[in-house]
Design an enzyme around this catalytic site. Structure first.
Site, short mmCIF file in Angstrom:
data_model
loop_
_atom_site.label_atom_id
_atom_site.label_comp_id
_atom_site.label_asym_id
_atom_site.label_seq_id
_atom_site.Cartn_x
_atom_site.Cartn_y
_atom_site.Cartn_z
N CYS A 2 0.80 -1.22 0.01
CA CYS A 2 0.05 0.07 0.00
C CYS A 2 0.73 1.22 0.01
O CYS A 2 2.13 1.38 0.11
CB CYS A 2 -0.77 -0.12 1.16
SG CYS A 2 -1.83 -1.65 1.44
N ARG A 50 -4.76 1.40 -1.06
CA ARG A 50 -4.53 0.09 -0.86
C ARG A 50 -4.38 -0.86 -1.82
O ARG A 50 -5.12 -0.73 -2.97
CB ARG A 50 -5.98 -0.61 0.03
CG ARG A 50 -5.94 -1.77 0.44
CD ARG A 50 -7.09 -2.44 1.08
NE ARG A 50 -6.86 -3.84 1.64
CZ ARG A 50 -7.81 -4.75 1.52
NH1 ARG A 50 -9.04 -4.38 1.59
NH2 ARG A 50 -7.48 -6.04 2.19
N ILE A 53 -4.22 -7.78 -0.54
CA ILE A 53 -3.47 -8.83 -0.40
C ILE A 53 -4.06 -9.95 0.69
O ILE A 53 -4.43 -11.11 0.19
CB ILE A 53 -2.01 -8.62 0.01
CG1 ILE A 53 -1.28 -7.65 -1.04
CG2 ILE A 53 -1.20 -9.89 0.05
CD1 ILE A 53 -1.19 -7.94 -2.22
N ASN A 75 1.52 0.11 5.62
CA ASN A 75 2.09 -0.45 4.26
C ASN A 75 2.96 -1.67 4.59
O ASN A 75 3.92 -1.26 5.33
CB ASN A 75 2.84 0.67 3.50
CG ASN A 75 3.69 0.30 2.48
OD1 ASN A 75 3.18 -0.71 1.73
ND2 ASN A 75 4.60 0.74 2.16
N GLY A 76 2.57 -2.84 4.08
CA GLY A 76 3.21 -3.87 4.23
C GLY A 76 2.56 -5.16 4.61
O GLY A 76 1.48 -5.20 4.58
N GLU A 77 3.44 -5.95 5.15
CA GLU A 77 2.91 -7.32 5.57
C GLU A 77 3.42 -7.75 6.99
O GLU A 77 4.70 -7.68 7.00
CB GLU A 77 2.95 -8.47 4.67
CG GLU A 77 2.53 -8.26 3.31
CD GLU A 77 1.10 -8.20 3.13
OE1 GLU A 77 0.49 -8.82 4.05
OE2 GLU A 77 0.44 -7.90 2.02
N ASP A 100 -3.70 -8.38 9.13
CA ASP A 100 -2.55 -8.27 9.98
C ASP A 100 -2.57 -6.77 10.41
O ASP A 100 -2.13 -6.39 11.62
CB ASP A 100 -1.17 -8.53 9.18
CG ASP A 100 -1.12 -7.77 7.90
OD1 ASP A 100 -1.98 -7.17 7.30
OD2 ASP A 100 -0.03 -7.64 7.30
N ILE A 287 13.71 -11.93 -16.70
CA ILE A 287 14.18 -11.01 -17.75
C ILE A 287 15.33 -11.34 -18.56
O ILE A 287 15.98 -12.13 -17.68
CB ILE A 287 14.24 -9.47 -16.90
CG1 ILE A 287 13.95 -8.41 -17.94
CG2 ILE A 287 15.51 -9.34 -16.30
CD1 ILE A 287 12.41 -8.02 -18.18
N GLY A 360 14.87 -12.90 -4.61
CA GLY A 360 16.20 -13.62 -3.66
C GLY A 360 17.10 -12.51 -3.36
O GLY A 360 18.06 -12.66 -2.90
#
Length: 624
Positions: A2, A50, A53, A75-77, A100, A287, A360
């Site tokens: 977000c 928003r 997710i 903003n985030g998880e 969350d 890519i 990664g």
């Protein structure tokens, strides 16, 4: 993922206008195209965009506790929110959602600012505590999610991107001259600075409180290398792989399609392989380049095929550089990591198929994977044998006399090695990673800018963290410096802005802070072992990855900038570099570099690209 923003005026008794906060939120709509929301009260206004997710129906923000005395924009998880609910919030709280975000609100009620240390994930957030008339800002431990603020002693503005703050009248666009110097050194602006004097970054692992008494910034997390654990190689491998699996599994929670970035390298391949063990088949995106020396698309395609993954790829051609102005807008301030171009495109490919992608990122910083760590270790060994006075007396003059062989392999570039050996360890490292060291800046910068800098040296940015590292191990100290600077303000900025340009959430298992804490305690000689970086990581992955992936030579996610400046980019770059006169840069010096590069006498592509992105940022944001 977000976008958040807001305004707080501690001395104001009337409500902040919704229109002001909405203008801020609209500027970052790309971060959250699914919904918006606002909370405005006397002295405070919170805004949210928003990207849905988790809890698609019930996760609307701003979100409040039961009596609406505490509000949050987030903003985030937070991946451990269900565990936190069980540990701290099983009784005494009424949950209206299964997001969350609501966990954080109630956890703050229970623990106050101590709650941030309990969160396992990536986040930037703002909490309005109506009972204490206090605004609290916080950023995740590693710095995956950005948070900017501007405080003039009367009003605090905050946002996920600088452009949100610039929507508010009265925010100065005066450049920070030391930030310009830092940018030409590192190719990014290191925290807590931004390119603007009036705007700052909240540092990772910190929270900030704002009330009538002023602003207070407090650290709540740091990484410690000071106590290496005593385990055998096999024990380290087992512990490392177990924690890595946990970090990957935690990041698979999603109510929307989920996939992964995949190159031919160890880091992204290991993430994809572990994902495939939990939720096959994995959707992977890659890519590639038409230039074979830069291209890893074939290796990625082959590995995806071995796993039975659903694989998508795109080849980036030189005409992709039409995107430079768009990148300048998304990054808000000068940013010269050229791999932002392929990161933008791989995010675009991924967003066509998923809303969340695992990456990664973090493997090189955690496990000493960059080649520069190897050279730094060799130079430190030489320093230990030769007194500093001798090194300065002998190697310094040799470095001045030896010809510059920028075109040659690293082992033949004795000039740089001599210059580095004449310095102390952090000065040597700084010299090795600088795009534009002080000797070049004195020519590139105009006499007026050079004078205004008053002897400022960007090495202070690295030295601050080098001196704070709670270890005497040379490699660990440099890793600490990189985690606090290059990782935060280059790698994570690159991924956040490129992915958010396409409303794509990116999760980084190798940057799980619990996993990083474990890795920090692994002895450095198991990370860089006999000149081989990522030694213990590759050894742990022998049960996960085929040998050809583990032994494949690293190419990196780079762009063929040297060739492009002599080809497709030539005319565009020339106009951008030399069509702007503002008294900051010495165009005659720059033209000499340009001509040498065009003739193949010396590779000036790093400096030219850095200057190009600075000029395009000035053009896009109309800053002179």
């Amino acid at each position: 993922m977000c976008g958040i923003c807001g305004i707080y005026e501690p001395g104001r008794d009337t409500a902040i206008e919704v229109a002001s906060v909405k203008a801020m939120a609209d500027a970052i709509r790309h971060r959250g195209p699914d919904d918006d929301g606002f909370y405005c009260a006397p002295g405070v206004g919170l805004g949210h965009r928003r990207l849905s997710i988790i809890d698609l129906a019930g996760g609307h923000q701003p979100l409040a506790n039961e009596d609406e005395t505490i509000w949050i924009v987030f903003n985030g998880e937070v991946y451990n929110f269900e565990d936190l609910n069980r540990r701290y919030l099983s009784t005494g709280h009424h949950f209206r959602t299964r997001s969350d975000t609501e966990t954080i609100v109630h956890l703050y009620e229970q623990l106050g600012e101590a709650c941030f240390a309990e969160l396992r994930g990536m986040f930037a957030l703002a909490l309005w505590d109506g009972r204490r008339k206090r605004l609290v800002l916080a950023r995740d431990p590693v710095g995956k999610k950005p948070l900017f603020y501007s405080w003039d002693g009367r009003r605090l503005l905050f946002g996920s991107e600088i452009k949100a703050l610039l929507e508010v009248p009265g925010v100065s666009r005066e450049m920070d001259l030391t930030a310009i110097s830092d940018y030409f050194t590192f190719q990014y602006v290191p925290a807590p600075k931004t390119i603007y004097r009036s705007v700052r970054k909240l540092r990772p692992g910190h929270y900030m409180t704002v009330d009538r008494s002023g602003v207070r910034e407090v650290p709540y997390w740091d990484i410690h290398f000071d106590q290496p654990g005593e385990h055998s190689e096999s024990e380290w491998c087992e512990r490392l792989l177990e924690e890595f699996r946990t970090a990957v599994k935690l990041r698979l929670v999603s109510d929307v399609p989920l996939g992964a970035f995949l190159s031919g390298g160890v880091d992204s391949s290991s993430v994809v392989a572990l994902m495939n063990g939990f939720q096959p088949p994995v959707t992977t995106c890659s890519i590639g380049f038409s230039e074979g020396s830069y291209d890893e698309a074939g290796e990625a395609r082959e590995f995806a095929g071995q796993l039975g993954a659903k694989h998508f790829e795109q080849i980036v051609e030189p005409h992709a550089l039409n995107l430079i102005s768009k990148l300048a807008w998304h990054y808000d301030e000068p940013f010269a990591d050229s791999s932002a171009v392929p990161t933008y495109y791989v995010s675009q490919v991924a967003r066509q198929h998923v809303t969340v992608a695992l990456s990664g990122d973090g493997g090189d910083e955690n496990f000493a994977g960059y080649r520069r760590y190897k050279f730094d270790q060799l130079e430190n060994r030489l320093r230990s044998y030769v007194p500093a006075s001798v090194r300065r007396t002998v190697f310094g003059p040799l470095g001045e006399m030896y010809p510059k062989l920028g075109w040659a392999p690293r082992v033949l570039r004795a000039k740089s090695t001599f210059q580095s050996l004449a310095r102390d360890p952090i000065e040597g490292y700084f010299h090795g990673i600088s795009c534009c060291p002080p000797a070049l800046k004195s020519g590139l910068f105009s006499p007026d800018l050079w004078k205004q800098l008053g002897g400022y040296d960007s090495i202070d940015v690295l030295r601050y963290h080098y001196d704070r590292a709670n270890t005497t191990d040379p490699l660990s100290r440099i890793q600490y410096v990189d985690i606090k600077t290059y990782l935060v303000d280059d790698i994570l900025v690159k991924v956040d802005r490129a992915s958010m340009a396409h409303s794509l959430e990116v999760r980084c298992p190798l940057l799980d802070h619990k996993l990083m804490e474990l890795i920090a305690h692994i002895p450095s000689n198991l990370k860089l072992h006999n000149g081989q970086g990522k030694y213990i990581f590759k050894k742990a992955l022998q049960k996960v990855l085929p040998q050809e992936v583990l032994t494949r030579r690293k190419k990196g996610f780079a762009m063929p900038v040297p060739e492009w400046f002599r080809g497709e980019l030539k005319g565009f770059a020339h106009d951008a570099l030399f069509g702007h006169k503002d008294g900051l840069l010495n165009n005659a010096f720059l033209m000499n570099c340009w001509n040498q590069h065009q003739r193949g006498r010396r590779d000036w592509s790093a400096l030219l690209w850095t200057t190009l992105m600075f000029r395009k940022w000035q053009e896009v944001y109309k800053v002179t």
